[in-house]
Design an enzyme around this catalytic site. Structure first.
Site, mmCIF file in Angstrom:
data_model
loop_
_atom_site.group_PDB
_atom_site.id
_atom_site.type_symbol
_atom_site.label_atom_id
_atom_site.label_comp_id
_atom_site.label_asym_id
_atom_site.label_seq_id
_atom_site.Cartn_x
_atom_site.Cartn_y
_atom_site.Cartn_z
ATOM 1 N N HIS A 61 4.160 -2.050 2.903
ATOM 2 C CA HIS A 61 4.041 -0.505 2.489
ATOM 3 C C HIS A 61 5.668 -0.521 1.475
ATOM 4 C CE1 HIS A 61 1.076 -0.448 5.879
ATOM 5 N NE2 HIS A 61 0.595 0.412 5.091
ATOM 6 N N HIS A 86 -6.125 3.036 -3.613
ATOM 7 C CA HIS A 86 -6.112 3.204 -2.126
ATOM 8 C C HIS A 86 -6.290 4.701 -1.868
ATOM 9 C CE1 HIS A 86 -5.155 2.223 1.847
ATOM 10 N NE2 HIS A 86 -3.686 2.599 2.030
ATOM 11 N N ASP A 93 0.844 -1.303 -0.065
ATOM 12 C CA ASP A 93 -0.032 -0.070 0.199
ATOM 13 C C ASP A 93 0.984 1.184 -0.063
ATOM 14 O OD1 ASP A 93 -2.098 -1.829 0.262
ATOM 15 O OD2 ASP A 93 -2.787 -0.858 2.067
ATOM 16 N N HIS A 115 -4.912 9.928 0.893
ATOM 17 C CA HIS A 115 -4.673 8.920 1.897
ATOM 18 C C HIS A 115 -4.530 9.819 3.217
ATOM 19 C CE1 HIS A 115 -2.381 5.965 3.926
ATOM 20 N NE2 HIS A 115 -2.691 5.253 3.254
HETATM 21 ZN ZN LIG Z 1 -2.499 3.113 3.205
#
Ligand SMILES: [Zn+2]
Length: 230
Positions: free
Chosen positions: A164, A62, A9, A66
């Site tokens: 990540h 995503h 992500d 964010h």
């Molecule tokens: Zn995230």
């Protein structure tokens, strides 16, 4: 055979994503990248999403900024901006199931993830909502997350792990994690476990209410989430 699925992500990141893609290619593992829309406006980062797609990885949405989980945001039109604009930027790289992963504000599976507007939007637009079941908090413990992840994965039938591809240093241990998981008898697959998909192609698969804020009935004087949380 115990399956495990990897997802990355918050990228793409020019300092991290190329090495992640190299490791995945070397290990023969296909994964998914849930990208942040705002980052795709940078041609260098967009090229990394294109590379991931070309190498057989799935690209998911995503959110655009964010910054605030959708369940905590009450701004008009935020859903169309956060989800729709990102999907436009992903364009032809999108998987045909239109994968969307909400921003979890630290990996929490709770009612901050979505609000009713977002759920309705995802349903109307035919998205597949992809949650998770293992968050080893690689951003907090970049050198120790492998051990944490191994312990968590052992307790779960089909782990869908969130990592990540950002500049924490954690992805230097990705190859070690893949090796250990395989030695432990796990097989990497690209598909997501059904238990992590509350919505598939716009169809609700199980009760989503735990993930949807009820703005109408709860007090709404909560602090905005800190920007540095993932
Ligand atoms: Zn995230």
């Amino acid at each position: 055979m115990k399956k495990i699925t990897l997802s990355f992500d918050n990228g793409p990141d020019p300092e991290v994503t190329p090495a992640v893609l190299d490791v995945l290619a070397q290990k023969g593992v296909k994964a998914s990248f849930f990208v942040v829309g705002d980052k795709l406006r940078d041609p260098e980062r967009l090229a990394l999403a294109q590379r991931a797609h070309a190498e057989g990885h799935w690209i998911g949405n995503h959110t655009f900024n964010h910054l605030v989980p959708l369940g905590r945001s009450q701004h008009e039109g935020v859903t169309a901006l956060e989800i729709g604009r990102t999907q436009d930027l992903i364009g032809g790289l999108a998987h045909e199931m239109k994968f969307f992963r909400p921003f979890g504000g630290g990996g929490n599976l709770n009612a901050d993830l979505l609000d009713r507007n977002a759920r309705d939007y995802l349903q109307k637009e035919g998205f597949t909502c992809v949650l998770w079941n293992v968050v080893p908090r690689d951003w907090e413990q970049p050198a120790q997350w492998v051990e944490t992840a191994m312990q968590m994965c052992r307790t779960i039938d089909h782990p869908l792990i969130v990592l990540h591809d950002i500049t924490t240093g954690a992805m230097a241990y990705l190859d070690e994690f893949i090796d250990r998981a395989e030695r432990d008898g796990m097989t990497f697959v690209q598909d997501f476990p059904a238990a992590c998909l509350p919505m598939v192609r716009g169809k609700v698969m199980f009760d989503m209410s735990p993930f949807i804020a009820d703005h109408g009935s709860r007090a709404y004087a909560r602090p905005e989430i800190r920007k540095d949380r993932l």
